[in-house]
Design an enzyme around this catalytic site. Structure first.
Site, PDB file in Angstrom:
ATOM      1  N   GLU A  74       0.853  -1.198   0.000  1.00  0.00           N
ATOM      2  CA  GLU A  74       0.000   0.000   0.000  1.00  0.00           C
ATOM      3  C   GLU A  74       0.880   1.235   0.000  1.00  0.00           C
ATOM      4  OE1 GLU A  74      -2.303  -0.263   3.577  1.00  0.00           O
ATOM      5  OE2 GLU A  74      -2.952  -2.287   3.055  1.00  0.00           O
ATOM      6  N   LYS A  80       2.085   4.686   1.608  1.00  0.00           N
ATOM      7  CA  LYS A  80       2.140   5.225   2.966  1.00  0.00           C
ATOM      8  C   LYS A  80       1.646   6.662   2.881  1.00  0.00           C
ATOM      9  CE  LYS A  80       5.000   5.307   7.051  1.00  0.00           C
ATOM     10  NZ  LYS A  80       4.651   6.611   7.571  1.00  0.00           N
ATOM     11  N   ASP A 106       0.659  10.344   3.812  1.00  0.00           N
ATOM     12  CA  ASP A 106       1.322  11.308   4.683  1.00  0.00           C
ATOM     13  C   ASP A 106       0.260  12.220   5.307  1.00  0.00           C
ATOM     14  OD1 ASP A 106       3.325  12.587   5.937  1.00  0.00           O
ATOM     15  OD2 ASP A 106       4.006  13.730   4.201  1.00  0.00           O
ATOM     16  N   TYR A 115      -6.942   1.590   6.069  1.00  0.00           N
ATOM     17  CA  TYR A 115      -5.967   0.546   5.736  1.00  0.00           C
ATOM     18  C   TYR A 115      -5.832  -0.548   6.783  1.00  0.00           C
ATOM     19  CZ  TYR A 115      -3.187   4.022   8.283  1.00  0.00           C
ATOM     20  OH  TYR A 115      -2.732   4.940   9.188  1.00  0.00           O
ATOM     21  N   LYS A 154      10.661   4.032   2.907  1.00  0.00           N
ATOM     22  CA  LYS A 154      10.539   5.489   2.785  1.00  0.00           C
ATOM     23  C   LYS A 154      11.351   5.992   1.593  1.00  0.00           C
ATOM     24  CE  LYS A 154       9.291   8.024   6.143  1.00  0.00           C
ATOM     25  NZ  LYS A 154       9.232   7.954   7.587  1.00  0.00           N
ATOM     26  N   CYS A 169      16.852  48.516   4.428  1.00  0.00           N
ATOM     27  CA  CYS A 169      15.644  47.966   3.810  1.00  0.00           C
ATOM     28  C   CYS A 169      15.747  48.109   2.293  1.00  0.00           C
ATOM     29  CB  CYS A 169      14.402  48.696   4.323  1.00  0.00           C
ATOM     30  SG  CYS A 169      12.904  48.204   3.450  1.00  0.00           S
ATOM     31  N   CYS A 204      13.067  50.830   1.161  1.00  0.00           N
ATOM     32  CA  CYS A 204      13.027  52.236   1.556  1.00  0.00           C
ATOM     33  C   CYS A 204      14.347  52.754   2.121  1.00  0.00           C
ATOM     34  CB  CYS A 204      11.902  52.474   2.562  1.00  0.00           C
ATOM     35  SG  CYS A 204      12.241  51.784   4.189  1.00  0.00           S
ATOM     36  N   CYS A 229      12.092  45.942   8.966  1.00  0.00           N
ATOM     37  CA  CYS A 229      12.243  47.332   8.595  1.00  0.00           C
ATOM     38  C   CYS A 229      11.326  48.128   9.518  1.00  0.00           C
ATOM     39  CB  CYS A 229      11.831  47.549   7.140  1.00  0.00           C
ATOM     40  SG  CYS A 229      11.636  49.311   6.782  1.00  0.00           S
ATOM     41  N   CYS A 269       7.539  53.000   4.473  1.00  0.00           N
ATOM     42  CA  CYS A 269       8.143  51.972   3.612  1.00  0.00           C
ATOM     43  C   CYS A 269       7.067  51.465   2.645  1.00  0.00           C
ATOM     44  CB  CYS A 269       8.681  50.848   4.488  1.00  0.00           C
ATOM     45  SG  CYS A 269       9.370  49.472   3.563  1.00  0.00           S
TER      46      CYS A 269
HETATM   47  S1  IVH Z   1      -0.550   0.298   8.813  1.00  0.00           S
HETATM   48  C1  IVH Z   1       0.340  -1.851  12.637  1.00  0.00           C
HETATM   49  N1  IVH Z   1      -0.793   1.361   6.451  1.00  0.00           N
HETATM   50  O1  IVH Z   1       2.135   5.232   9.157  1.00  0.00           O
HETATM   51  C2  IVH Z   1       0.436  -1.099  11.393  1.00  0.00           C
HETATM   52  N2  IVH Z   1      -0.013   2.729   8.217  1.00  0.00           N
HETATM   53  O2  IVH Z   1       4.508   4.632  10.883  1.00  0.00           O
HETATM   54  C3  IVH Z   1      -0.361   0.115  11.442  1.00  0.00           C
HETATM   55  N3  IVH Z   1       0.396   5.046   7.564  1.00  0.00           N
HETATM   56  O3  IVH Z   1       0.666   5.708  12.271  1.00  0.00           O
HETATM   57  C4  IVH Z   1      -0.162   1.022  10.348  1.00  0.00           C
HETATM   58  N4  IVH Z   1      -0.197   4.836   5.469  1.00  0.00           N
HETATM   59  O4  IVH Z   1      -0.434   6.811  10.322  1.00  0.00           O
HETATM   60  C5  IVH Z   1      -0.435   1.563   7.731  1.00  0.00           C
HETATM   61  N5  IVH Z   1      -1.109   2.169   4.308  1.00  0.00           N
HETATM   62  C6  IVH Z   1      -0.763   2.378   5.576  1.00  0.00           C
HETATM   63  C7  IVH Z   1      -0.329   3.632   6.048  1.00  0.00           C
HETATM   64  C8  IVH Z   1       0.043   3.765   7.387  1.00  0.00           C
HETATM   65  C9  IVH Z   1       0.236   5.674   6.394  1.00  0.00           C
HETATM   66  C10 IVH Z   1       0.885   5.727   8.785  1.00  0.00           C
HETATM   67  C11 IVH Z   1       0.009   5.520   9.980  1.00  0.00           C
HETATM   68  C12 IVH Z   1       0.882   5.034  11.085  1.00  0.00           C
HETATM   69  C13 IVH Z   1       2.250   5.300  10.560  1.00  0.00           C
HETATM   70  C14 IVH Z   1       3.185   4.236  11.062  1.00  0.00           C
END
Ligand code: IVH
Length: 677
Positions: A117, A119, A121, A228, A319, A413, A416, A431, A437
């Site tokens: 999946e 991740k 943000d 998720y 990451k 500045c 001015c 300034c 200004c």
């Molecule tokens: S699973 C036990 N799936 O990442 C596993 N987490 O570093 C629980 N996050 O606090 C997390 N996308 O906020 C999972 N597809 C995804 C995610 C995800 C983002 C975040 C989540 C968690 C943090 C963990």
């Protein structure tokens, strides 16, 4: 009214029907992106439901679709213990680390399948459903306990309030709440127009938004979500992927396999193909992703693998490195803001980074320039992390041309010529020439006329600049002396219609309430919300101008920085003169007494200190009710204090001080009785 004389049973049936329909269309629109009715039809049904609920409040469910636009103010976010701790994930940054993870599991348990999946943000959320109804939304907090933010969660359109079909009696899903790039940009554009500080990135904005006490504001921010993770005693399948698909059938928004937001693989190659695909493709997405999550799909195997202290052994995050590139520094521009703050901006040789062409980067302040030892013409490393505006993180000193000139921070500045100042302990230069200004003047006027301030339609950035250049307007008070002939005389682009609009807009602004006028004055650190709080607490400008820092900090949300800034503003003769001219022009410098009459005089003459957190009041709420009943809120305990209203966690130092001075301490119940009695 359609339901005039409707009996309760009929109303209940109609409410149920409308709620079901509205939620279905909400899901079609937001989750499936295939609306079946027009916005007007949707609004019509919503209005009908609102009217019915107003008529029969006892039939209103906390999960009514009307709550999507925001319920009542939330007084406090109670702490809730997670039934299952919310874990974090171990990180990996390379193919080798991913391979170690996969092979470590294969060695013990043989080949197995992984679900992949994105991740997301954003901000993690736990959603609890009982009998298919959303009952609680809880933040991650420290992983053990989080905060109950249910009212705010209900406003997120992709989170179902009721689930479809047969569902386990109790279930919890976990997912991420996010803000899309477009929603984020829209919000920042709006803030820019209103002269408010910009948000740094969608993630922080999401976190901040979820903690707002007014769900109506949250509802307008366009938050989204992805689910998720599913927890229930009656799991539909023993496959993580299978359970996610089931969550989608129940009505949750889950990662879409067709868009490859979720996929499966049983080898390092397969996993890396997914990672590599999204390395580029993620920049085209509406929402931020900083990696990929790799999860063992088989729940039995997940159980067998178990947990480390804070993260599962069955999952790992990959990451992506922050996007960075080297490019040339062509120059540095020093911008002057409304408050005189100087911001250095790097002018770069355009370079593509994380899907956008970057030409400018922020360098924050003089210390940053010195730390990087920036020279004009340097090859600089530009990095784009979660932030929208990239930053310079390094300089390639080796490749610096001989004779390259260091970036000199100006002593004067750039607009001015006034010597810049830097207050002790502050990173930013200013300034100080606020009244002469040019960019400061123009930005201040722009702020004054903006929508949330004096809302003078017809005037904007360019027109204000033109009026200033033409010598017609030097400060905000000059606006009220403008005559249409003067505008017409400016020539091309200043026609009968547009100039009339401006003159009318200026005249209409005289009716703007005091709260907004106070915000419009542009006192440093006094944003829209703070201005409202102050206006309600003090009633009028004369009292505000006379208040000490000590008295000011007694107002909810006013700290010493704001208080000092207010004192400074009124300490300047020029500012006082502008206020007087605006008052003479007819602007509101006091609250409308009809709308803001004190509720009583029960606390008249009393000076009250508020300390700690309360169960039935917010801190601001308690302060407001003191003021509304004629009392004064003070920031610290002294002999003049009449009494202290203390919450559960009043600090021991404050309590000792109260004891020492013989000041009475009461709790919120006693305070309430005082108001009622
Ligand atoms: S699973 C036990 N799936 O990442 C596993 N987490 O570093 C629980 N996050 O606090 C997390 N996308 O906020 C999972 N597809 C995804 C995610 C995800 C983002 C975040 C989540 C968690 C943090 C963990």
């Amino acid at each position: 009214m359609i339901f005039a004389g409707m009996d309760k049973a009929t109303a209940a049936r109609r409410i149920a029907q409308l709620s079901e329909e509205l939620e279905r269309h909400n899901h079609l629109y937001y989750v499936e992106a295939r609306p079946q009715i027009s916005d007007q039809d949707f609004d019509l049904r919503m209005k009908e439901l609102e009217r019915l609920e107003a008529e029969f409040p006892e039939l209103t469910s906390p999960n009514s679709p009307t709550k999507r636009v925001g319920g009542d103010l939330t007084k406090a976010f109670p702490t809730v213990v997670h039934r299952v701790p919310m874990l974090s994930l171990g990180n990996s940054y390379s193919r080798e680390e991913v391979a170690d993870f996969v092979h470590g599991i294969e060695k013990e348990h043989g080949r197995t399948r992984f679900t992949l999946e994105l991740k997301y943000d954003g901000v993690a959320i736990s959603l609890i459903y009982r009998n298919g109804e959303l009952v609680q939304g809880i933040t991650r907090g420290d992983g053990e306990k989080g905060e109950d933010i249910t009212a705010n969660v209900r406003t997120v359109r992709t989170i179902p309030l009721r689930l479809h079909g047969p569902v386990p009696e109790e279930l919890e899903v976990r997912g991420e709440i996010l803000m899309g790039r477009r929603a984020f940009e829209r919000l920042n554009t709006q803030r820019e127009q209103e002269g408010e500080e910009l948000f740094a990135n969608p993630r922080n904005t999401t976190a901040g938004t979820l903690k707002l006490q007014d769900p109506k504001v949250v509802a307008q921010r366009g938050l989204e979500n992805f689910v998720y993770f599913l927890i229930t005693d009656h799991l539909p399948t023993r496959s993580h992927y299978g359970n996610i698909l089931q969550c989608a059938r129940w009505g949750f928004r889950t990662p879409d396999p067709a868009k490859r937001f979720i996929a499966q693989a049983d080898s390092v190659e397969g996993i890396m193909a997914f990672i590599n695909h999204w390395d580029h493709a993620r920049h085209e997405l509406e929402f931020g992703t900083d990696g990929v999550v790799i999860k063992v799909d088989d729940l039995d195997l997940q159980e067998e693998l178990g947990m480390r202290a804070k993260s599962p052994r069955w999952a790992i995050a990959y990451k992506y490195p922050a996007e960075q590139k080297f490019t040339r520094l062509n120059g540095v521009e020093f911008n002057v803001g409304r408050t005189g703050a100087i911001t250095p901006v790097a002018l770069l040789e355009p370079v593509e980074l994380a899907g956008t062409v970057v030409k400018r980067a922020s360098i924050h302040n003089a210390d940053q320039i010195a730390k990087l030892d920036l020279h004009i013409g340097d090859l600089v490393r530009v990095e784009k992390g979660g932030e929208i505006i990239p930053k310079i993180t390094a300089v390639d000193v080796e490749r610096r041309e001989p004779g390259a000139l260091p970036v000199a921070y100006p002593a004067l500045c750039p607009a001015c010529g006034t010597p810049l100042v830097r207050d002790e302990g502050e990173a930013q230069h200013y300034c100080p020439n606020e009244h002469a200004c040019p960019p400061q003047i123009v930005r201040r006027i722009e702020h004054f006329v903006s929508r949330k301030a004096m809302d003078i339609g017809g005037l904007g950035g360019e027109t204000v600049e033109a009026l200033f250049q033409a010598g017609l307007v030097h400060d905000v008070a000059d606006l009220y002396d403008l005559r249409q002939e003067q505008l017409l005389a400016l020539g091309k682009g200043w026609g009968e219609r547009s100039t009339q609009l401006i003159i009318d807009g200026i005249a209409a602004s005289k009716a703007i309430p005091f709260e907004q006028v106070l915000f419009a004055l542009g006192i440093r650190h006094v944003g829209e919300t703070v201005a409202k709080k102050i206006a309600r607490a003090v009633g009028g400008i004369d009292r505000l101008a006379a208040m000490s820092v000590e008295e000011l900090t007694g107002i909810g949300e006013v700290g010493t920085v704001i208080a000092q800034s207010i004192r400074e503003f009124f300490g300047v003769e020029g500012n006082r003169r502008i206020v007087e001219r605006l008052r003479a022009a007819g602007l509101n410098f006091a609250l409308d007494p009809e709308k803001h009459a004190p509720r009583s005089e029960k606390l008249k003459g009393l000076s009250i200190v508020v300390s700690g957190v309360f169960e039935t009041f917010t801190r601001d709420g308690i302060k407001e009710s003191i003021e509304a009943n004629g009392g004064k809120v003070s920031g610290s305990i002294s002999r003049k204090t009449s009494f202290v209203v203390a919450g559960a966690d009043m600090g021991p130092a404050k309590r000792a001080k109260a004891d020492e001075l013989g000041v009475k301490v009461i709790d919120e119940n006693e305070f309430r009785r005082m108001l009622e009695g």
